[in-house]
Design a protein around this motif. Structure first.
Motif, short mmCIF file in Angstrom:
data_model
loop_
_atom_site.label_atom_id
_atom_site.label_comp_id
_atom_site.label_asym_id
_atom_site.label_seq_id
_atom_site.Cartn_x
_atom_site.Cartn_y
_atom_site.Cartn_z
N HIS A 1 0.85 -1.26 -0.10
CA HIS A 1 0.01 0.03 -0.20
C HIS A 1 0.85 1.33 -0.06
O HIS A 1 1.88 1.37 0.65
CB HIS A 1 -0.82 -0.03 1.23
N PRO A 2 0.59 2.22 -0.86
CA PRO A 2 1.60 3.60 -0.88
C PRO A 2 1.57 4.31 0.53
O PRO A 2 2.54 4.99 0.42
CB PRO A 2 0.71 4.18 -2.21
N ALA A 3 0.46 3.94 1.25
CA ALA A 3 0.54 4.90 2.59
C ALA A 3 1.54 4.42 3.67
O ALA A 3 2.07 5.03 4.61
CB ALA A 3 -0.70 4.77 3.17
N LEU A 4 2.37 3.18 3.36
CA LEU A 4 3.46 2.56 4.29
C LEU A 4 4.53 3.38 3.97
O LEU A 4 5.30 3.72 3.39
CB LEU A 4 3.56 1.23 3.72
N ARG A 5 4.95 3.85 5.42
CA ARG A 5 6.03 4.52 5.71
C ARG A 5 6.86 3.74 6.92
O ARG A 5 6.93 4.01 8.21
CB ARG A 5 5.88 5.88 6.33
N SER B 1 -1.05 -13.99 9.63
CA SER B 1 -0.20 -13.79 8.35
C SER B 1 -1.20 -13.80 6.91
O SER B 1 -0.96 -12.80 6.17
CB SER B 1 0.37 -15.51 7.95
N ALA B 2 -2.41 -14.34 6.82
CA ALA B 2 -3.16 -14.05 5.78
C ALA B 2 -3.75 -12.56 5.89
O ALA B 2 -3.90 -11.81 5.16
CB ALA B 2 -4.35 -14.95 5.98
N LEU B 3 -4.00 -12.12 7.15
CA LEU B 3 -4.54 -10.75 7.57
C LEU B 3 -3.53 -9.85 7.04
O LEU B 3 -3.71 -8.80 6.72
CB LEU B 3 -5.01 -10.58 8.94
N LEU B 4 -2.11 -10.06 7.44
CA LEU B 4 -1.14 -9.25 7.13
C LEU B 4 -0.73 -8.89 5.55
O LEU B 4 -0.33 -7.58 5.18
CB LEU B 4 0.35 -9.95 7.63
N GLU C 1 -5.48 -2.62 3.18
CA GLU C 1 -6.18 -1.89 4.32
C GLU C 1 -4.78 -1.75 5.56
O GLU C 1 -5.03 -2.66 6.52
CB GLU C 1 -7.28 -2.94 4.80
N PRO C 2 -4.00 -0.99 5.39
CA PRO C 2 -3.15 -0.91 6.25
C PRO C 2 -3.26 -0.57 7.65
O PRO C 2 -2.73 -0.57 8.66
CB PRO C 2 -2.13 0.27 5.71
N ALA D 1 9.22 -0.65 12.17
CA ALA D 1 7.85 -0.04 12.55
C ALA D 1 7.53 0.17 11.38
O ALA D 1 7.78 0.78 10.52
CB ALA D 1 8.02 1.06 13.48
N LEU D 2 5.90 -0.23 11.05
CA LEU D 2 5.36 -0.24 9.97
C LEU D 2 4.33 0.95 10.01
O LEU D 2 3.16 0.73 10.22
CB LEU D 2 4.55 -1.26 9.59
N THR D 3 4.87 2.08 10.03
CA THR D 3 3.93 3.34 10.27
C THR D 3 3.37 3.62 8.88
O THR D 3 3.67 3.56 7.77
CB THR D 3 4.88 4.52 10.87
N LEU D 4 2.15 4.68 9.31
CA LEU D 4 1.53 5.27 8.02
C LEU D 4 1.92 6.87 7.98
O LEU D 4 1.30 7.33 6.88
CB LEU D 4 -0.06 4.97 8.27
#
Length: 299
Positions: A168-172, A207-210, A217-218, A266-269
């Motif tokens: 997802h492009p929102a991932l920072r 894992s499936a949800l990830l 859907e981040p 850290a998988l921030t948005l």
């Protein structure tokens, strides 16, 4: 036929983070931190290695160097003659921190050697992935390094496979790179041979949800990065890492141990960490998601 003299191959390979919490030995993400390698046919009887940056003065400077071992393995797989090589490395990816430095070296050697012999001994993508996974023991880091973005990898009947997905492009992402190193072998040795069925089912769901959270859907990443399969067992190896993950998650930030650690991812948005986080012993590094994977240029 030997690779043509005078041909120089330049390769750029990204850092990677494997597991991403519940996706043990399966999920990998490519990150915007790169090693650069230049490989060419040498003009003498032995290989020559020059290393700048990370690992300079510590890694082997002969045929034991991982990039060269991977290159020679590629020649052997393709049936090409072994030749002396000249290798130049400009390393940025920290070694033994959980950011895929070994995978990057193996991938760099393989794709560079493949480019050198492409006209006489071509290798297909499946062979490249299989070779790289053979050096790493599994395909999560190497597939992410090869293809960029997010990968799901698996083995079947003695061969490795990977599916490439667009995050997802929102991932920072933000890496908290530990000042000290950690041994993958040592931390893997802390894992039990068996886990409770309930924990296995828990991780399968996460894992499936990830995969869904990382691509579509981040906002679900905090729940999606929960893990019972490997991180709890590895806590004694790096208490500072475990404490940082706990603090971040307690503040609502999806945080995981990167690979085998001790770096935290850290998988921030929003590209920010919570106030009050103790980062003593870590270097905070905001990183883009690398979407290109290994890039090759023949000059």
């Amino acid at each position: 036929m030997s690779p043509p003299a005078g041909t120089v191959v330049r390769v750029r390979v990204p850092a990677t983070s494997a597991n991403l919490g519940p996706g043990f030995d399966t999920l990998g993400l490519a990150l915007g931190m790169w090693d650069e390698v230049e490989l060419s046919v040498g003009d003498g009887g032995r290989c020559v290695v020059d290393v700048e940056g990370e690992g300079a003065g510590r890694v082997p400077r002969d045929e034991r160097h991982l990039v060269l071992r991977a290159a020679h393995a590629t020649f052997a797989r393709a049936g090409a003659p072994r030749v002396p090589l000249r290798l130049r490395c400009r390393n940025v990816i920290p070694h033994s921190r959980g950011l895929g430095s070994s995978a990057a070296a193996a991938v760099a050697g393989i794709v560079a050697a493949r480019a050198l012999i492409a006209s006489t001994h071509p290798l297909d993508e499946d062979a490249v992935l299989d070779l790289a996974a053979g050096f790493d023991g599994h395909a999560d880091n190497v597939a992410a390094c090869l293809y960029g973005g997010l990968v799901v990898s698996w083995g079947h009947e003695g061969a490795w496979h990977a599916a490439h997905l667009t995050p997802h492009p929102a991932l920072r992402p933000i890496a908290l790179i530990a000042d000290r190193s950690s041994s993958t072998e040592a931390t893997r040795g802390l894992l039990p041979d068996r886990v409770p069925h309930a924990d296995a089912a828990y991780n399968a769901a996460r894992s499936a949800l990830l995969v869904h959270a990382l691509t579509s859907e981040p906002e679900l990443l905090l729940a999606a990065t929960e893990d019972r399969l490997h991180q709890p067992y590895r806590r004694p190896a790096y208490p500072e890492t475990a404490a940082a993950v706990d603090h971040l998650r307690g503040a609502g930030v999806p945080a995981v141990v990167s690979g085998a650690g001790p770096t935290v991812l850290a998988l921030t948005l929003d590209g920010h960490l919570p106030h009050g986080l103790d980062t003593t012993g870590f270097t905070v590094a905001p990183l883009a998601v690398d979407t290109d994977g290994a890039r090759v240029e023949v000059v």
